[in-house]
Design an enzyme around this catalytic site. Structure first.
Site, PDB file in Angstrom:
ATOM      1  N   THR A 153      -2.434   6.658   7.551  1.00 12.69           N
ATOM      2  CA  THR A 153      -3.461   6.854   8.762  1.00 12.69           C
ATOM      3  C   THR A 153      -2.796   6.793  10.115  1.00 12.69           C
ATOM      4  O   THR A 153      -3.499   7.553  10.962  1.00 12.69           O
ATOM      5  CB  THR A 153      -4.443   5.814   8.537  1.00 12.69           C
ATOM      6  OG1 THR A 153      -4.803   5.928   7.216  1.00 12.69           O
ATOM      7  CG2 THR A 153      -5.756   5.894   9.479  1.00 12.69           C
ATOM      8  N   TYR A 193       5.098   1.145  -1.892  1.00 15.38           N
ATOM      9  CA  TYR A 193       4.091   2.191  -1.374  1.00 15.38           C
ATOM     10  C   TYR A 193       3.795   3.134  -2.273  1.00 15.38           C
ATOM     11  O   TYR A 193       4.710   4.056  -2.131  1.00 15.38           O
ATOM     12  CB  TYR A 193       4.230   2.363   0.067  1.00 15.38           C
ATOM     13  CG  TYR A 193       2.755   3.208   0.691  1.00 15.38           C
ATOM     14  CD1 TYR A 193       1.803   3.680  -0.199  1.00 15.38           C
ATOM     15  CD2 TYR A 193       3.240   3.649   1.854  1.00 15.38           C
ATOM     16  CE1 TYR A 193       0.615   4.409   0.213  1.00 15.38           C
ATOM     17  CE2 TYR A 193       1.976   4.464   2.385  1.00 15.38           C
ATOM     18  CZ  TYR A 193       0.992   4.767   1.487  1.00 15.38           C
ATOM     19  OH  TYR A 193      -0.270   5.554   2.157  1.00 15.38           O
ATOM     20  N   LYS A 248       1.333  -1.538  -2.884  1.00 15.07           N
ATOM     21  CA  LYS A 248       0.030  -0.843  -2.127  1.00 15.07           C
ATOM     22  C   LYS A 248       0.053   0.467  -2.849  1.00 15.07           C
ATOM     23  O   LYS A 248       0.975   1.291  -2.928  1.00 15.07           O
ATOM     24  CB  LYS A 248       0.125  -0.682  -0.552  1.00 15.07           C
ATOM     25  CG  LYS A 248      -0.606   0.553  -0.047  1.00 15.07           C
ATOM     26  CD  LYS A 248      -0.290   0.716   1.324  1.00 15.07           C
ATOM     27  CE  LYS A 248      -0.736   2.111   1.799  1.00 15.07           C
ATOM     28  NZ  LYS A 248      -1.975   2.407   1.499  1.00 15.07           N
TER      29      LYS A 248
END
Length: 341
Positions: free
Chosen positions: A52, A140, A168
């Site tokens: 993001t 991730y 994550k």
């Protein structure tokens, strides 16, 4: 420190947008204001330099400066999970070392991107970094952009690398998350599981996740925080209602523009000036974003976060439950006639 469940990463860690000036440079005053706004609205942690945050569109020096600004502004009020993914293991280790000096709680590192690696290659990459990092590491997994991290690799890294403390996962794959939790939690009760898929935050929490790194929390932190709290408190009916209300906002921001432009457009409606993206836009895209802004304003107005646009908002058509039930009964009846149901 003993390996216990109390040590896990938990809660909503916001993968924040980076506000830019009109000439697409980091807007430091607005970034500082945004950090305060997020903390004031109750997020549990911050996650800069993620997808993001468009980390690939900044230089190494800019990525470091973003963390510097946010660490200074946060002043320990909430933990920082710093995105530390660079193009190779050596530079990623340097990022780990630097973010450690800034007092970040941990770093998040995406698996190798551009070159798709085998599970053995993914393991070797993270093992090299974990053996040389002074700061805790969150794996991730985002298979749409990078080499996937499979369950045996997560389990092996959790067993062999004390610095690897969490994952994550942005795949949105519920069974995959369940398999990871089943494989790892019995071995490492301190290992955290964070979901990056907003559309499944509630079910992910119910199967054992500890929190989320959810892009929607950068725009509507009130919703994601409340959804987390309701789910963890076992208030299932209320949580489910909120999850369904979150869905159209998330889908619109994610799918109606090139990521993360929909989130940038929505953030502007909340009173934070995101500035332009560094990704050039065609005239058609600019016009589409203008139209999207009105749609997002209606969705945010429905939650009480903004006023409706001047032209107002279309009232969604009501659903006739009896009519739907009749259709279902007719379909089932027809299937039974054909010997299918």
């Amino acid at each position: 420190m003993a390996a216990t469940a109390e040590n896990r990463l938990r809660g909503i860690f916001t993968p924040n947008i980076v506000p830019l000036t009109s000439d697409a440079e980091i807007n430091e005053p607005e970034l500082r204001r945004y950090v305060d706004w997020l903390i004031d609205h109750g997020v549990h942690g911050l996650y800069p330099n993620g997808s993001t945050g468009e980390f690939t569109r900044f230089t190494v020096e800019e990525r470091r400066r973003i963390i510097e600004i946010m660490a200074d502004q946060t002043r320990g009020r909430v933990p920082i999970l710093a995105g530390a993914a660079e193009a190779n293991a050596r530079e990623t280790i340097k990022a780990c070392e630097y973010y450690h000096t800034l007092g970040c709680r941990a770093v998040a590192i995406v698996s190798p991107f551009y070159y798709k690696l085998s599970p053995a290659g993914v393991y070797a990459y993270f093992k090299e970094i974990a053996d040389n990092s002074p700061i805790d590491i969150t794996l991730y997994n985002i298979p749409m952009f990078a080499s996937p991290i499979d369950v045996p690799t997560v389990q092996r890294l959790a067993e062999e690398c004390p610095r690897v403390i969490a994952i994550k996962d942005s795949s949105g794959d519920l069974p995959h998350m369940m398999r990871m939790i089943a494989a790892v939690r019995k071995l490492r009760p301190d290992f955290g599981f964070m979901t990056g898929w907003d559309a499944a935050l509630m079910p992910m929490l119910l199967i054992g996740c500890d929190g989320g790194t959810n892009a929607t929390s950068g725009v509507a932190p009130e919703i994601t925080k409340k959804l987390y709290e309701l789910t963890m408190a076992g208030k299932i009916d209320e949580a489910r209602d909120l999850q369904y209300r979150l869905l159209p906002l998330f889908d619109t921001m994610l799918y109606s523009a090139e990521f993360p432009d929909g989130f940038r457009a929505a953030l502007k409606l909340r009173g934070i000036e995101p500035g332009p993206s560094r990704q050039p836009k065609s005239a058609v895209q600019v016009d589409q974003l203008r139209q999207l802004s009105d749609q997002l304003q209606c969705l945010l107005a429905a939650e009480g976060f903004t006023k409706e646009p001047a032209a107002g908002c279309k009232v969604p058509p009501t659903v006739d439950a009896d009519h739907v039930a009749r259709i279902v009964q007719n379909v089932v009846g027809e299937l039974r006639k054909r010997g299918i149901a």
